[in-house]
Scaffold this motif. Sequence first.
Motif, PDB file in Angstrom:
ATOM      1  N   GLU A 125       0.843  -1.204   0.000  1.00 16.77           N
ATOM      2  CA  GLU A 125       0.000   0.000   0.000  1.00 16.77           C
ATOM      3  C   GLU A 125       0.875   1.250   0.000  1.00 16.77           C
ATOM      4  N   SER A 126       0.437   2.258  -0.714  1.00 18.29           N
ATOM      5  CA  SER A 126       1.173   3.528  -0.789  1.00 18.29           C
ATOM      6  C   SER A 126       0.507   4.562   0.116  1.00 18.29           C
ATOM      7  N   GLY A 127       1.333   5.334   0.817  1.00 20.12           N
ATOM      8  CA  GLY A 127       0.806   6.375   1.707  1.00 20.12           C
ATOM      9  C   GLY A 127       1.371   6.251   3.108  1.00 20.12           C
ATOM     10  N   ILE A 128       0.820   7.049   4.018  1.00 24.79           N
ATOM     11  CA  ILE A 128       1.311   7.089   5.403  1.00 24.79           C
ATOM     12  C   ILE A 128       0.185   6.711   6.363  1.00 24.79           C
ATOM     13  N   TRP A 129       0.560   5.908   7.372  1.00 27.02           N
ATOM     14  CA  TRP A 129      -0.350   5.612   8.479  1.00 27.02           C
ATOM     15  C   TRP A 129       0.053   6.515   9.632  1.00 27.02           C
ATOM     16  N   LEU A 130      -0.841   7.410  10.028  1.00 25.26           N
ATOM     17  CA  LEU A 130      -0.502   8.481  10.970  1.00 25.26           C
ATOM     18  C   LEU A 130      -1.111   8.208  12.353  1.00 25.26           C
ATOM     19  N   ASP A 131      -0.376   8.631  13.366  1.00 25.12           N
ATOM     20  CA  ASP A 131      -0.821   8.569  14.765  1.00 25.12           C
ATOM     21  C   ASP A 131      -2.205   9.222  14.883  1.00 25.12           C
ATOM     22  N   GLU A 141      -7.069  14.179   8.594  1.00 23.29           N
ATOM     23  CA  GLU A 141      -8.037  13.106   8.363  1.00 23.29           C
ATOM     24  C   GLU A 141      -7.525  12.203   7.246  1.00 23.29           C
ATOM     25  N   VAL A 142      -8.160  11.035   7.142  1.00 23.16           N
ATOM     26  CA  VAL A 142      -7.807  10.111   6.062  1.00 23.16           C
ATOM     27  C   VAL A 142      -8.026  10.802   4.715  1.00 23.16           C
ATOM     28  N   LYS A 143      -7.095  10.603   3.782  1.00 18.28           N
ATOM     29  CA  LYS A 143      -7.065  11.165   2.423  1.00 18.28           C
ATOM     30  C   LYS A 143      -6.471  12.576   2.375  1.00 18.28           C
ATOM     31  N   ASP A 144      -6.147  13.139   3.585  1.00 19.72           N
ATOM     32  CA  ASP A 144      -5.435  14.424   3.579  1.00 19.72           C
ATOM     33  C   ASP A 144      -3.998  14.197   3.125  1.00 19.72           C
ATOM     34  N   LYS A 145      -3.378  15.248   2.629  1.00 14.18           N
ATOM     35  CA  LYS A 145      -1.960  15.206   2.279  1.00 14.18           C
ATOM     36  C   LYS A 145      -1.151  15.761   3.456  1.00 14.18           C
ATOM     37  N   ILE A 146      -0.026  15.116   3.726  1.00 23.16           N
ATOM     38  CA  ILE A 146       0.877  15.610   4.757  1.00 23.16           C
ATOM     39  C   ILE A 146       2.281  15.707   4.176  1.00 23.16           C
ATOM     40  N   GLU A 156       5.916  14.273   0.375  1.00 23.16           N
ATOM     41  CA  GLU A 156       4.491  14.567   0.520  1.00 23.16           C
ATOM     42  C   GLU A 156       3.718  13.289   0.249  1.00 23.16           C
ATOM     43  N   LYS A 157       2.909  12.855   1.223  1.00 26.56           N
ATOM     44  CA  LYS A 157       2.171  11.605   1.099  1.00 26.56           C
ATOM     45  C   LYS A 157       0.718  11.786   1.539  1.00 26.56           C
ATOM     46  N   GLU A 158      -0.081  10.860   1.074  1.00 24.62           N
ATOM     47  CA  GLU A 158      -1.491  10.840   1.483  1.00 24.62           C
ATOM     48  C   GLU A 158      -1.628  10.047   2.774  1.00 24.62           C
TER      49      GLU A 158
END
Length: 753
Positions: A125-131, A141-146, A156-158
């Motif tokens: 899976e591509s992206g970041i799992w955030l605290d 929130e989910v689908k935000d860019k960070i 920069e990841k989703e």
Amino acid sequence: MLIRKMFRDVWKNKVPFIAVFLMMFAGNFIFSGITGEYNGMSKTFHSYIEETHLADAWVLGDNFQSSDIDQLKKNPSIDDVEKRALLISAPKSVDDKTIDLYVLAGENNISELKILDGKKYSKNESGIWLDAVFAKENNYEVKDKIELDIGGKKIEKEVVGLCYSPEYIYSIRNGEFVPDHKNNGFAFINEGDIKEIGKIHWNQLLISGTGNLKKTISNTLEGNDTTVVLQKDHTSYSVMNDEITQHKEIGLIFAMVFLFIAILVTITTVHRLLNSQRLQIGILKSMGFHKRSLYIHYISHSTFVCLLGSVFGWCAGYITLPKLLFPIMEEMYTLPKLKSAMVAGSWLLPIACALLCLAVSLAVCHKYLKENAAKILYSNSVEKEYKELPLSFLWKHLSFYGQWNMRDIFRNKLRSSMTILGVMGCVALLFSSFGLFASMNHMSEWTFDKVQTYNTKVTGNYSDEEFKNKLLQSMYGEELMETSAEIKFNGKEENAAFTGVESQDFIRLYDNEGKKIELEEGIALSRNTANKLGIEVGDRLMWKFTGSDEWYLEVVKHIVRTPMTQGITMLKSEMDAEGIPFHTTSIIGEKPDKLLTNSDYVDSVQHKSDLKYALDMMLNASVMLSVLFLVFAVLLGSVILYNLGTLSYMERYRDMATLKVLGFHNLRIKKLMIQQNLWLTIAGIIIGLPTGYGLTILMLSTVQDSIDISVYIPAYAYIISILGTFFLSWMISKLLSRKIYHIDMISALKIND
């Protein structure tokens, strides 16, 4: 008929039976509430770490290779190994925020993420799992860019998922006391999705296995510069486990104290009831009521009330107390939703209390019911056998009041002893409640007014000498090094904190007696660490920085008391002299220029007021418990003094009627009654103060090893405990002494005619 009589007796003597009810209620309330709270935390905690397969050990190093993992997997005591890289990052254009970014090499089977929202973790899976807590505090929130800054490189990841991690149940940094979820968080990303930073250096291994993992890993990776952290030593596991143990022990101590006092109240209440019903007992026996029926009748009074109070107290405590404590725990720890959980067999406590009351009541009833009807009726008018007072030469110079009361105390030893024990329990609970509260507050003053005297602490990267010097000048400050270390002594190993100080202007050291000491050479070791390892002043110990392979041999010059940081303290000049590297992690001093703190070199800025607030939050649960115990202590004192005072009045009813017949004025008889109660109160206070001090020490000993709290009992604790108990005793004595005006001299003296 006897059942109806039982309810009538209970109603007629409602005050003492309410006392029994309240004491049983209090003991069971505390027990069930705190056991439900700590067992709920324990079940949630252990269920969580089992569900997420928290690692059994972590290996920290510089750059692990596949060959290291293969070597470890060959060992039969190691079940699985996973590698990952920890990178420190920060959200772009946001000051004072830090995210621990973990790069995973494959699946996440050890220390698994608990996904609260979004996609489940997958290596593809591509992206970041955030605290999830950091995301909530910062509106992600989910689908935000960070966008993250990793050592000057931008990615920069989703956000594909919000999660918890079992390694971040309790997470603090930079000398914080409580987690700062708004400024500190974590995130996970796959190896294949972070090409922007170039080659990844795998600096952590997660181990799942059994046996002596520390020895196994050290032998397998011999020669590598590594540090092994076992699960029991990991901050999230150890602090949470210590918190649960502390609540368990405090709850048990206070519950047992209240139940002990409840039994005393029960004894006096049954004595009072039976003493007032001598004539009825004699009449019932003369009418042919069997002894067994009377035993059942009279033990049913207290047993019924005890059972009722115990059941209500147990249910109320289990329902309400966890709800009061859980919000405080949720401020400190990141866990799935906390729910109270019943300890196996704890529901038997109300039954056990009722059976204990039954046994006590049976013993008291035996004294009143063992004789035949004639003797019971006759004994009501027979004077007690006169006995010479012990040490009579001391009492003969007393006034009439003094001699009368001394003789009455020694002739009624049981009642007098119970009054003293009741007062002792009241004073001990009052004193220990104030002691616990004062010691917690003193810890904050001790930390920020005596030990840490700086106003601001700026943590960051000080590789730029020019910036560091500007900040030092702006803060009129000095450099500080804070890191972790491993200590070896006599075959024992312990993880501890290491503090390197430039001077002792902003961080001061005090010995066990509170005397300030000056560290000039060698090291100072905290008392908690010294006690764990059995180290004394003059001993030599081996230590090294966590993650380093170079050991140092140092002499312990001082053993010091430090409230929050348990480990080694060393001067920078001594480190330089011995070739030990000093890496500045913080600068401490006065408040700096804001332009300097906005620099990319700065990670966090902590002010004394913020640290004080955080420490108070950490101690909130203990403070709440101390307030709860204080309320119950006042209730206990009121109840037991009133109950015992009433019993004393009833037992001396005929004596006071005799004095009235002899011409004694009501005021003189009141003085006689109040004087004895005050004497017994003084005796109870004298015993209660050291008992309360011991209880305070016992409670503070339950605090986790990472905290060192001094027993601090201010003058007001002594004054309030003593004067409060005296005032309570005097008020109740005055209240009861009003009954003297209503003594019926004829019925009292002719009751058996």
